[in-house]
Design a protein around this motif. Structure first.
Motif, PDB file in Angstrom:
ATOM      1  N   ALA A 208       0.695  -1.183  -0.145  1.00  0.00           N
ATOM      2  CA  ALA A 208       0.026   0.102   0.101  1.00  0.00           C
ATOM      3  C   ALA A 208       1.000   1.155   0.101  1.00  0.00           C
ATOM      4  O   ALA A 208       0.288   2.373  -0.345  1.00  0.00           O
ATOM      5  CB  ALA A 208      -1.034   0.036   1.414  1.00  0.00           C
ATOM      6  N   GLY A 209       2.100   0.926   0.059  1.00  0.00           N
ATOM      7  CA  GLY A 209       3.077   2.197  -0.186  1.00  0.00           C
ATOM      8  C   GLY A 209       3.708   2.725   1.263  1.00  0.00           C
ATOM      9  O   GLY A 209       4.409   3.419   1.136  1.00  0.00           O
ATOM     10  N   LEU A 210       3.338   2.094   2.378  1.00  0.00           N
ATOM     11  CA  LEU A 210       4.127   2.267   3.681  1.00  0.00           C
ATOM     12  C   LEU A 210       5.490   1.962   3.421  1.00  0.00           C
ATOM     13  O   LEU A 210       5.802   0.972   3.024  1.00  0.00           O
ATOM     14  CB  LEU A 210       3.342   1.655   4.679  1.00  0.00           C
ATOM     15  CG  LEU A 210       2.254   2.360   5.349  1.00  0.00           C
ATOM     16  CD1 LEU A 210       0.993   2.221   4.511  1.00  0.00           C
ATOM     17  CD2 LEU A 210       1.580   1.668   6.834  1.00  0.00           C
ATOM     18  N   SER A 211       6.353   2.772   4.181  1.00  0.00           N
ATOM     19  CA  SER A 211       7.636   2.323   4.369  1.00  0.00           C
ATOM     20  C   SER A 211       7.896   1.262   5.568  1.00  0.00           C
ATOM     21  O   SER A 211       7.054   0.995   6.383  1.00  0.00           O
ATOM     22  CB  SER A 211       8.726   3.619   4.739  1.00  0.00           C
ATOM     23  OG  SER A 211       8.297   4.017   6.020  1.00  0.00           O
ATOM     24  N   ALA A 212       9.059   0.678   5.471  1.00  0.00           N
ATOM     25  CA  ALA A 212       9.076  -0.460   6.530  1.00  0.00           C
ATOM     26  C   ALA A 212       9.124   0.389   8.044  1.00  0.00           C
ATOM     27  O   ALA A 212       8.797  -0.230   9.081  1.00  0.00           O
ATOM     28  CB  ALA A 212      10.599  -0.996   6.621  1.00  0.00           C
ATOM     29  N   GLU A 213       9.924   1.738   7.895  1.00  0.00           N
ATOM     30  CA  GLU A 213       9.644   2.455   9.250  1.00  0.00           C
ATOM     31  C   GLU A 213       8.193   2.628   9.894  1.00  0.00           C
ATOM     32  O   GLU A 213       7.814   2.535  10.817  1.00  0.00           O
ATOM     33  CB  GLU A 213      10.325   3.759   9.220  1.00  0.00           C
ATOM     34  CG  GLU A 213      10.258   4.604  10.200  1.00  0.00           C
ATOM     35  CD  GLU A 213      11.290   5.714  10.322  1.00  0.00           C
ATOM     36  OE1 GLU A 213      10.763   7.005  10.659  1.00  0.00           O
ATOM     37  OE2 GLU A 213      12.418   5.785   9.453  1.00  0.00           O
ATOM     38  N   GLU A 214       6.963   2.959   8.809  1.00  0.00           N
ATOM     39  CA  GLU A 214       5.925   3.240   9.127  1.00  0.00           C
ATOM     40  C   GLU A 214       5.292   1.844   9.643  1.00  0.00           C
ATOM     41  O   GLU A 214       4.348   2.036  10.601  1.00  0.00           O
ATOM     42  CB  GLU A 214       5.088   3.726   7.715  1.00  0.00           C
ATOM     43  CG  GLU A 214       5.626   5.231   7.491  1.00  0.00           C
ATOM     44  CD  GLU A 214       5.040   5.519   6.216  1.00  0.00           C
ATOM     45  OE1 GLU A 214       4.727   6.628   6.116  1.00  0.00           O
ATOM     46  OE2 GLU A 214       5.153   4.815   5.164  1.00  0.00           O
ATOM     47  N   VAL A 215       5.651   0.994   9.217  1.00  0.00           N
ATOM     48  CA  VAL A 215       5.114  -0.547   9.524  1.00  0.00           C
ATOM     49  C   VAL A 215       5.628  -0.764  10.907  1.00  0.00           C
ATOM     50  O   VAL A 215       4.735  -1.125  11.645  1.00  0.00           O
ATOM     51  CB  VAL A 215       5.539  -1.907   8.670  1.00  0.00           C
ATOM     52  CG1 VAL A 215       5.274  -2.971   9.076  1.00  0.00           C
ATOM     53  CG2 VAL A 215       4.870  -1.515   6.992  1.00  0.00           C
ATOM     54  N   THR A 216       6.770  -0.604  11.140  1.00  0.00           N
ATOM     55  CA  THR A 216       7.325  -0.684  12.535  1.00  0.00           C
ATOM     56  C   THR A 216       6.797   0.376  13.459  1.00  0.00           C
ATOM     57  O   THR A 216       6.490  -0.106  14.721  1.00  0.00           O
ATOM     58  CB  THR A 216       9.039  -0.718  12.728  1.00  0.00           C
ATOM     59  OG1 THR A 216       9.144   0.651  12.285  1.00  0.00           O
ATOM     60  CG2 THR A 216       9.383  -1.855  11.869  1.00  0.00           C
ATOM     61  N   GLN A 217       6.385   1.347  13.017  1.00  0.00           N
ATOM     62  CA  GLN A 217       5.716   2.527  14.027  1.00  0.00           C
ATOM     63  C   GLN A 217       4.092   1.861  14.320  1.00  0.00           C
ATOM     64  O   GLN A 217       3.605   2.236  15.487  1.00  0.00           O
ATOM     65  CB  GLN A 217       5.627   3.769  13.469  1.00  0.00           C
ATOM     66  CG  GLN A 217       7.010   4.424  13.392  1.00  0.00           C
ATOM     67  CD  GLN A 217       7.188   5.625  12.766  1.00  0.00           C
ATOM     68  OE1 GLN A 217       5.911   6.212  12.096  1.00  0.00           O
ATOM     69  NE2 GLN A 217       8.137   6.307  12.623  1.00  0.00           N
ATOM     70  N   SER A 218       3.614   1.428  13.237  1.00  0.00           N
ATOM     71  CA  SER A 218       2.042   0.943  13.432  1.00  0.00           C
ATOM     72  C   SER A 218       2.240  -0.156  14.058  1.00  0.00           C
ATOM     73  O   SER A 218       1.045  -0.499  14.799  1.00  0.00           O
ATOM     74  CB  SER A 218       1.487   0.555  12.052  1.00  0.00           C
ATOM     75  OG  SER A 218       1.483   1.701  11.198  1.00  0.00           O
ATOM     76  N   TYR A 219       3.269  -1.453  13.953  1.00  0.00           N
ATOM     77  CA  TYR A 219       3.333  -2.547  14.859  1.00  0.00           C
ATOM     78  C   TYR A 219       4.402  -2.546  15.547  1.00  0.00           C
ATOM     79  O   TYR A 219       5.528  -2.845  15.191  1.00  0.00           O
ATOM     80  CB  TYR A 219       2.978  -3.579  13.817  1.00  0.00           C
ATOM     81  CG  TYR A 219       1.905  -3.712  13.173  1.00  0.00           C
ATOM     82  CD1 TYR A 219       0.591  -4.324  13.456  1.00  0.00           C
ATOM     83  CD2 TYR A 219       1.916  -3.143  11.900  1.00  0.00           C
ATOM     84  CE1 TYR A 219      -0.477  -4.301  12.537  1.00  0.00           C
ATOM     85  CE2 TYR A 219       0.448  -2.999  10.982  1.00  0.00           C
ATOM     86  CZ  TYR A 219      -0.423  -3.510  11.594  1.00  0.00           C
ATOM     87  OH  TYR A 219      -1.637  -3.423  10.905  1.00  0.00           O
ATOM     88  N   PRO A 220       4.607  -1.740  17.108  1.00  0.00           N
ATOM     89  CA  PRO A 220       5.770  -1.674  17.514  1.00  0.00           C
ATOM     90  C   PRO A 220       6.374  -3.094  17.825  1.00  0.00           C
ATOM     91  O   PRO A 220       7.693  -3.044  18.124  1.00  0.00           O
ATOM     92  CB  PRO A 220       5.450  -1.080  18.900  1.00  0.00           C
ATOM     93  CG  PRO A 220       4.077  -0.440  18.564  1.00  0.00           C
ATOM     94  CD  PRO A 220       3.410  -1.123  17.408  1.00  0.00           C
TER      95      PRO A 220
END
Length: 75
Positions: free
Chosen positions: A36-48
């Motif tokens: 969907a275009g999220l970065s790996a960093e955004e994924v880790t922020q969404s799922y700590p």
């Protein structure tokens, strides 16, 4: 990258779907977010509970699966 260190499949967890080890975060959720275009960093922020290395492992897992079978794509 040995994705097996970060990805597990247990019939008693999430109906046996691939998850990030030690979590109930499905690999498919990680991949869907990346697609969907999220970065790996955004994924880790969404799922700590999901590390950057686990995100890379999810990609490696998907790459291995993609190499295992051929999916027909209509012309």
């Amino acid at each position: 990258m040995n994705w097996r260190e970060h990805i597990t499949v247990d019939p008693h967890v999430c109906h046996g779907k691939a998850c990030v080890r030690g979590t109930r975060v499905l690999v498919s959720v990680v991949l869907d977010n990346l697609a969907a275009g999220l970065s790996a960093e955004e994924v880790t922020q969404s799922y700590p509970s999901v590390s950057a290395e686990a995100v890379r492992a999810a990609l490696a897992y998907a790459a291995d699966l993609a190499g295992e079978r051929v999916v027909a794509v209509p012309a």
